[in-house]
Scaffold this motif. Structure first.
Motif, mmCIF file in Angstrom:
data_model
loop_
_atom_site.group_PDB
_atom_site.id
_atom_site.type_symbol
_atom_site.label_atom_id
_atom_site.label_comp_id
_atom_site.label_asym_id
_atom_site.label_seq_id
_atom_site.Cartn_x
_atom_site.Cartn_y
_atom_site.Cartn_z
ATOM 1 N N THR A 43 0.851 -1.188 0.000
ATOM 2 C CA THR A 43 0.000 0.000 0.000
ATOM 3 C C THR A 43 0.888 1.240 0.000
ATOM 4 O O THR A 43 1.795 1.365 0.824
ATOM 5 N N LYS A 44 0.608 2.143 -0.932
ATOM 6 C CA LYS A 44 1.318 3.416 -0.996
ATOM 7 C C LYS A 44 0.317 4.535 -0.768
ATOM 8 O O LYS A 44 -0.785 4.508 -1.329
ATOM 9 N N TYR A 45 0.714 5.508 0.043
ATOM 10 C CA TYR A 45 -0.172 6.615 0.390
ATOM 11 C C TYR A 45 0.242 7.875 -0.360
ATOM 12 O O TYR A 45 1.409 8.053 -0.723
ATOM 13 N N ASN A 46 -0.723 8.738 -0.565
ATOM 14 C CA ASN A 46 -0.491 9.982 -1.299
ATOM 15 C C ASN A 46 0.126 11.015 -0.354
ATOM 16 O O ASN A 46 -0.507 12.002 0.036
ATOM 17 N N LYS A 97 -1.219 3.846 9.927
ATOM 18 C CA LYS A 97 -1.794 3.486 8.637
ATOM 19 C C LYS A 97 -3.234 3.966 8.508
ATOM 20 O O LYS A 97 -3.657 4.430 7.436
ATOM 21 N N CYS A 100 -3.125 7.731 7.831
ATOM 22 C CA CYS A 100 -2.723 8.004 6.442
ATOM 23 C C CYS A 100 -3.866 7.761 5.478
ATOM 24 O O CYS A 100 -4.105 8.553 4.556
ATOM 25 N N GLU A 101 -4.598 6.692 5.687
ATOM 26 C CA GLU A 101 -5.697 6.365 4.765
ATOM 27 C C GLU A 101 -6.849 7.347 4.898
ATOM 28 O O GLU A 101 -7.507 7.673 3.907
ATOM 29 N N LYS A 106 -5.012 6.468 -0.268
ATOM 30 C CA LYS A 106 -4.053 5.639 -0.980
ATOM 31 C C LYS A 106 -3.696 6.263 -2.325
ATOM 32 O O LYS A 106 -4.491 6.968 -2.928
ATOM 33 N N LYS A 107 -2.507 5.950 -2.770
ATOM 34 C CA LYS A 107 -2.046 6.454 -4.053
ATOM 35 C C LYS A 107 -2.619 5.567 -5.155
ATOM 36 O O LYS A 107 -2.282 4.383 -5.258
ATOM 37 N N LYS A 108 -3.480 6.145 -5.987
ATOM 38 C CA LYS A 108 -4.180 5.357 -6.989
ATOM 39 C C LYS A 108 -3.563 5.505 -8.371
ATOM 40 O O LYS A 108 -3.239 4.528 -9.018
ATOM 41 N N GLU A 277 5.081 -0.565 5.643
ATOM 42 C CA GLU A 277 4.352 0.340 4.742
ATOM 43 C C GLU A 277 4.110 1.719 5.353
ATOM 44 O O GLU A 277 3.196 2.431 4.951
#
Length: 360
Positions: A43-46, A97, A100-101, A106-108, A277
């Protein structure tokens, strides 16, 4: 090749295809080979949004509230001082986490790096105007919606050009400043300006030189390569290292919150997260709360001499070098470690620097 797959073929002579050819419609029956892909579950966050003050303030408030709720929950539990290290870490990891969400999401999409968040919002507005244009029923509504869409479309293109110009100017300034202090940063910035990056994915060859096309065989080959590369036999003769005249006077006391806070601020932005993550930008955006959360973990590590399991693990990533990319020797590997774990490493490194500088 596909002659047996044709079930029916029709020519539509009356179809207006803006061509002197006739439209052909065919019905095919294909048997496609099943293609198994290994999905990337990371999972990558913006985290780019945390550069804006509004998102940074919202992140600080949300993280602080969640951590206070976690502290109250742990204090209510019986034997709160005897909570296992892994449980403490997993609770705090969940808080980071979830925050962040909720705040940045999340980075889409893989957007261009020079597009700012303000431009992305205008792109979303343009998409809504496009939907309004498609849903217009009368000519008057359609004319008004079309005019609004065109104006917003011109504004979006103008903002993208402006963002790209500012992005290139900033990179040029970074490259000029890096010539005096950091050559690695200079080369990285030059690659960004030239937009030249090597693709690290592709088929590889085994020891015999045969090309491996299956994903499973490629993964086994990479595991074999790095196992041989990193697990070298011990040297035959022991190194002759003279003993020190006096031992280093290293501070071995429990780390303070000031040390944790300073180590968090020394984390670099843009670094990939490890197995947990958790990005470094999330730690730095709320450094005061993060220092309290990590301070409890590091204090327990210092006393119990136990480290969370994710701090011992890492992701091995291959980076291509010059030469044939199908040869494993033309790649180098880097390890993506836990960024909260790097805070503990930074604290110990700074203490060692202080002890060594005193004897120099």
């Amino acid at each position: 090749r596909f002659r047996r797959s044709l079930m029916d073929v029709r020519v539509k002579r009356g179809a207006d295809a803006a061509s002197d050819h006739h439209l052909v419609v065919a019905k095919l029956k294909l048997k496609l080979k099943r293609w198994e892909t290994i999905s990337n579950k990371r999972t990558k966050y913006n985290t780019q949004l945390l550069q804006e003050k509004a998102y940074a303030d919202a992140f600080q408030i949300a993280l602080k509230n969640k951590y206070q709720a976690l502290q109250a929950l742990e204090n209510v539990q019986e034997d709160s001082n005897n909570i296992k290290m892994e449980t403490r870490w997993q609770n705090r990891k969940k808080v980071w986490k979830e925050t962040c969400e909720e705040v940045v999401g999340k980075k889409k999409l893989q957007t261009k790096p020079w597009i700012t968040t303000a431009t992305l919002k205008k792109i979303d507005e343009r998409k809504k105007k496009k939907d309004m244009l498609n849903k217009s029923r009368t000519r008057a509504e359609k004319s008004i919606a079309h005019q609004q869409y065109l104006e917003l479309h011109k504004e979006v293109r103008r903002c993208i050009r402006q963002d790209r110009r500012h992005y290139i100017e900033d990179l040029a300034k970074q490259a000029q400043a890096a010539t005096q202090r950091n050559m690695k940063e200079l080369y990285d910035t030059t690659r960004k300006l030239a937009n030249k990056y090597r693709q690290s994915s592709g088929p590889v060859r085994d020891k015999s030189g045969n090309l491996l096309t299956k994903k499973e065989d490629q993964l086994k080959r990479w595991a074999e390569h790095f196992r041989e590369l990193l697990n070298r036999p011990a040297p035959g003769e022991a190194a002759n290292i003279p003993s020190a005249e006096s031992p280093l006077q290293v501070n071995c006391e429990v780390s303070t919150r000031e040390e944790v806070h300073k180590a968090i601020l020394m984390l670099m932005n843009g670094k990939a997260a490890g197995p947990d993550e958790i990005p470094g930008e999330a730690l730095k955006a709320a450094a005061s709360t993060s220092s309290e959360m990590l301070g409890d973990i590091i204090e327990s590590i210092w006393v119990k001499e136990e480290v969370p399991e994710e701090w011992r693990e890492g992701f091995l990533v291959k980076i291509p070098k010059k030469g044939d990319q199908s040869v494993c020797d033309n790649h180098r590997g880097i390890m993506l470690l836990s960024l909260p774990g790097k805070v503990l490493n930074r604290i110990m490194l700074e203490r060692l620097k202080i002890a060594v500088d005193k004897q120099l």
